[in-house]
Design a protein around this motif. Structure first.
Motif, short mmCIF file in Angstrom:
data_model
loop_
_atom_site.label_atom_id
_atom_site.label_comp_id
_atom_site.label_asym_id
_atom_site.label_seq_id
_atom_site.Cartn_x
_atom_site.Cartn_y
_atom_site.Cartn_z
N THR A 153 6.37 15.86 -10.40
CA THR A 153 7.28 15.11 -9.53
C THR A 153 7.61 13.75 -10.14
O THR A 153 8.75 13.30 -10.09
CB THR A 153 6.66 14.95 -8.12
OG1 THR A 153 6.51 16.27 -7.57
CG2 THR A 153 7.53 14.13 -7.20
N ASP A 168 12.46 20.34 -6.82
CA ASP A 168 11.02 20.10 -6.80
C ASP A 168 10.39 21.07 -5.80
O ASP A 168 10.53 20.89 -4.59
CB ASP A 168 10.76 18.63 -6.39
CG ASP A 168 9.35 18.17 -6.76
OD1 ASP A 168 8.49 19.04 -6.99
OD2 ASP A 168 9.12 16.94 -6.81
N GLU A 198 10.65 16.83 -3.13
CA GLU A 198 9.41 17.54 -2.77
C GLU A 198 9.24 17.60 -1.26
O GLU A 198 8.89 18.62 -0.69
CB GLU A 198 8.24 16.79 -3.43
CG GLU A 198 6.93 17.49 -3.37
CD GLU A 198 5.92 16.83 -4.31
OE1 GLU A 198 5.90 15.58 -4.40
OE2 GLU A 198 5.16 17.57 -4.95
#
Ligand SMILES: Nc1ncnc2c1ncn2[C@@H]1O[C@H](COP(=O)(O)OP(=O)(O)OP(=O)(O)O)[C@@H](O)[C@H]1O
Ligand SMILES: [Mg+2]
Length: 311
Positions: free
Chosen positions: A59, A168, A96
């Motif tokens: 990330t 992500d 994410e």
């Protein structure tokens, strides 16, 4: 562009233009080195995956590429400095963790992002349909399940026809069907020419989707290649599974003269061997008994990953 070339030959990939170039990227958070001097290139038209355990730095790498954090090193997107605002216009990004305004409906949410991106608002309803959210278009996002929010987030990142998608953990929180549909969507976008950088720790997903993989561990890239080449490099042999009519001690003895390890499970014989020994083994079996079925199983990314991280 011929997709199969990309999938099969790293040298072919090298011939393609570069979409993302990361050189000596390093990121430290209060003394913790999250990413330690990594370099890689994502070629135009490929699906490139960052794979690694929790905390590997995936990330952080993505956030640097998007200019969301400060970093040391150089990042270029389509030959321009990644900090250049122009490059952001053609990137679709799935973070994410996604968060939306709970009081807006799914349709209002997409329309809001379409306005921000300067994208065509009339395509929002169609996009919701493509992600299985047509019937929920007028429901408030605050009422959505995690999987529904993830679908909405993916729809959002396709607004404005991006030529680069940065995803992500794209299937995080989705059920099996949802994950399957998203993987298909990713393939479909890629077939239309969209370059995709994704990160994941789901090995089977990366194996299915990615042309090339960079395996990250503790902030470093420990291997980078096609799944097939990674298997070759680590000398992980393909497996041969043969179903036979009758297994005898003499048959097993003969196979053991060719390969050391032979697994037997009922009428199933399993060996790991190089392709040139495959025929020899099959010939030997045919002398003794009838072959009912056989298949070759290529090394899995899981085997590669475990061997890599252990070593
Ligand atoms: N904002 C932050 N402040 C301090 N440390 C951070 C921050 N973000 C990430 N880190 C640290 O950097 C390292 C890499 O984190 P990163 O989120 O990039 O990992 P990841 O590979 O994406 O992991 P995951 O699979 O769990 O998402 C970890 O040690 C993490 O604790
Ligand atoms: Mg992460």
């Amino acid at each position: 562009m011929i997709k199969s070339d990309l999938k099969n030959d790293l040298n072919t990939i090298k011939g393609y233009a570069t979409m993302i170039k990361v050189k000596n990227l390093r990121k430290e958070y209060d003394g913790i080195v999250a990413v330690n001097n990594i370099s890689f290139e994502v070629k135009k038209g490929e699906i490139f995956a960052l794979l690694g355990p929790n905390g590997a730095g995936k990330t952080t790498t993505i956030k640097a590429i998007l200019g969301l954090i400060n970093y040391d090193g150089e990042i270029h997107i389509d030959e321009k400095d990644a900090k250049n605002k122009d490059v952001k216009k053609f990137i679709g990004y799935l973070p994410e963790t996604v968060s939306f305004y709970d009081n807006l409906t799914a349709l209002q949410t997409l329309q809001f992002f379409a306005e921000l991106k300067g994208a065509d608002k009339h395509k929002c309803m169609k996009l919701l349909g493509e992600f299985g959210l047509k019937d929920s278009a007028n429901r408030k996002v605050g009422e959505f399940s995690k999987g529904m929010k993830q679908r909405l987030a993916l729809a959002q990142c396709l607004l404005g026809n991006p030529k680069l998608l940065i995803l992500d953990e794209p299937t995080s929180g989705l059920d099996a069907l949802g994950a399957y549909e998203i993987r298909n969507k990713i393939k479909e976008m890629n077939e239309k020419g969209v370059t995709i950088l994704l990160c994941s720790h789901i090995l089977s997903e990366v194996q299915e989707l990615a042309d090339r993989v960079a395996i990250m561990n503790k902030g470093e890239i420990i291997a980078m290649d096609t799944v097939k080449n990674l298997g070759k490099m680590l000398d992980i042999q393909p497996k041969l599974k043969i179903e036979v009519e009758k297994i005898t001690d003499s048959l097993i003895g003969k196979i053991k003269e060719i390969v050391k390890e032979v697994k037997v499970d009922g009428n199933l014989i399993e060996v790991s061997c190089s392709p040139d020994l495959k025929l020899q083994i099959i010939n030997e079996i045919e002398k003794e008994t009838k072959i009912i079925d056989f298949k070759t199983i290529e090394p899995t990314l899981e085997e590669i990953f475990i061997k890599m991280v252990r070593e």
